[in-house]
Design a protein around this motif. Structure first.
Motif, PDB file in Angstrom:
ATOM      1  N   GLY A   6       0.781  -1.224   0.000  1.00 14.47           N
ATOM      2  CA  GLY A   6       0.000   0.000   0.000  1.00 14.47           C
ATOM      3  C   GLY A   6       0.815   1.277   0.000  1.00 14.47           C
ATOM      4  N   LYS A   7       2.141   1.163   0.055  1.00 13.77           N
ATOM      5  CA  LYS A   7       3.001   2.340   0.083  1.00 13.77           C
ATOM      6  C   LYS A   7       3.324   2.799  -1.339  1.00 13.77           C
ATOM      7  N   LYS A  69      -0.361  10.352  -3.400  1.00 17.88           N
ATOM      8  CA  LYS A  69       0.274  10.181  -2.099  1.00 17.88           C
ATOM      9  C   LYS A  69       1.742   9.831  -2.316  1.00 17.88           C
ATOM     10  N   LEU A  70       2.525   9.972  -1.253  1.00 14.93           N
ATOM     11  CA  LEU A  70       3.921   9.546  -1.272  1.00 14.93           C
ATOM     12  C   LEU A  70       4.309   9.180   0.150  1.00 14.93           C
ATOM     13  N   ASP A  71       4.833   7.972   0.310  1.00 21.42           N
ATOM     14  CA  ASP A  71       5.251   7.489   1.622  1.00 21.42           C
ATOM     15  C   ASP A  71       6.761   7.464   1.788  1.00 21.42           C
ATOM     16  N   PRO A 113       4.703  18.107   1.659  1.00 20.27           N
ATOM     17  CA  PRO A 113       3.266  18.070   1.981  1.00 20.27           C
ATOM     18  C   PRO A 113       2.683  16.656   1.948  1.00 20.27           C
ATOM     19  N   MET A 114       3.076  15.842   0.958  1.00 20.96           N
ATOM     20  CA  MET A 114       2.577  14.470   0.900  1.00 20.96           C
ATOM     21  C   MET A 114       3.218  13.609   1.986  1.00 20.96           C
ATOM     22  N   LEU A 115       4.498  13.810   2.235  1.00 25.66           N
ATOM     23  CA  LEU A 115       5.177  13.025   3.266  1.00 25.66           C
ATOM     24  C   LEU A 115       4.637  13.360   4.655  1.00 25.66           C
ATOM     25  N   GLY A 120       5.796  10.002   6.395  1.00 29.40           N
ATOM     26  CA  GLY A 120       6.664   9.191   5.572  1.00 29.40           C
ATOM     27  C   GLY A 120       8.136   9.255   5.947  1.00 29.40           C
ATOM     28  N   ALA A 121       8.961   8.689   5.064  1.00 29.72           N
ATOM     29  CA  ALA A 121      10.391   8.562   5.313  1.00 29.72           C
ATOM     30  C   ALA A 121      11.180   8.986   4.088  1.00 29.72           C
TER      31      ALA A 121
END
Length: 243
Positions: A6-7, A69-71, A113-115, A120-121
């Motif tokens: 899901g990432k 999105k971005l993880d 902003p997405m992280l 996130g990392a």
């Protein structure tokens, strides 16, 4: 492996070497992987020339448009040109700092902003040349030392947002660039033995070995790890030269 189900991950320089190995491992773990570089990869490609300072914003915009999105952000793209400070054209200095330091800065800026939303990392690919220096690499060493500093700064500023930022500092890794360099030697087999001997474990590293560390740092298993520079060099920096 299902650490990344899901990432969504973005890897710069994902078409070869450490970037390709990292992208493959993230995908194997279940992530949707975007790769940004000048040539095609085995994943969702965003063809990009990171020597152009307008490109990072475009790359992040494309990821947002496609995945929303971005993880995980892995800043792996890099460039090295040789020459002392007297020999190096100013253009070479600017290009290396742009690709190796300014591009990760801008990728991080536009990805934040997405992280922040995903908690996130970020993993930056530095170098042992950010800790010491090989001859005739002033711009490369400066850019990698700067990237290590940027890593700590982002970790401090955005830790309260839930965003972690670490870096790896690889030593001699058997990337296509290094393999071509060895092949250019008069006696490649002898050179390979000599370069292996400067490492306590008596060999050079594989891109997959660096990728495993990058992916661990990007995973939830490293949830309390941030602001660190992880040397991965087969012990090279720990071994003193003979007196």
């Amino acid at each position: 492996m299902s650490h990344f189900d899901g990432k969504v991950a973005l890897v710069t320089g994902g078409s070869s070497g450490m970037g390709a190995a990292t992208a493959a491992l993230l995908a194997k773990g279940g992530a949707r992987v975007f790769c940004a570089q000048r040539s095609a990869s085995a994943h969702d490609d965003i063809l990009a020339d990171l020597s152009d300072p307008t490109v990072p914003e475009q790359v992040i915009g494309e990821v947002e448009k496609c995945a929303n999105k971005l993880d995980i952000l892995v800043n792996c793209a890099g460039l090295m040109r040789e020459g002392t400070v007297e020999e190096s054209p100013l253009e070479d200095w600017h290009t290396q700092l742009q690709v190796n330091l300014t591009a990760p800065f801008l990728m991080t800026r536009y990805a934040m902003p997405m992280l922040r939303k995903s908690r996130g990392a970020i993993v930056n690919v530095g170098s042992i040349e950010g800790l010491g220096n090989n001859p005739r690499h002033p711009a490369y060493g400066a850019s990698k030392a700067g990237l290590h500093g940027l890593t700590r700064a982002v970790a401090v500023d955005h830790g309260p947002d839930g965003v972690r930022c670490n870096a790896v500092a690889p030593g001699w890794i058997d990337t296509p660039l290094n393999e071509d360099f060895i092949a250019s030697m008069g006696d490649p087999q002898k050179f390979r033995a000599e370069i292996g001997s400067i490492h306590p474990i008596r060999r050079t590293g594989a891109p997959e070995e660096v990728a495993k560390l990058i992916c661990w740092l990007a995973s939830d298993e490293a949830s309390f790890v941030t602001g660190q520079i992880w040397t991965i060099d087969g012990g090279r920096m720990a071994q003193l030269s003979l007196p």
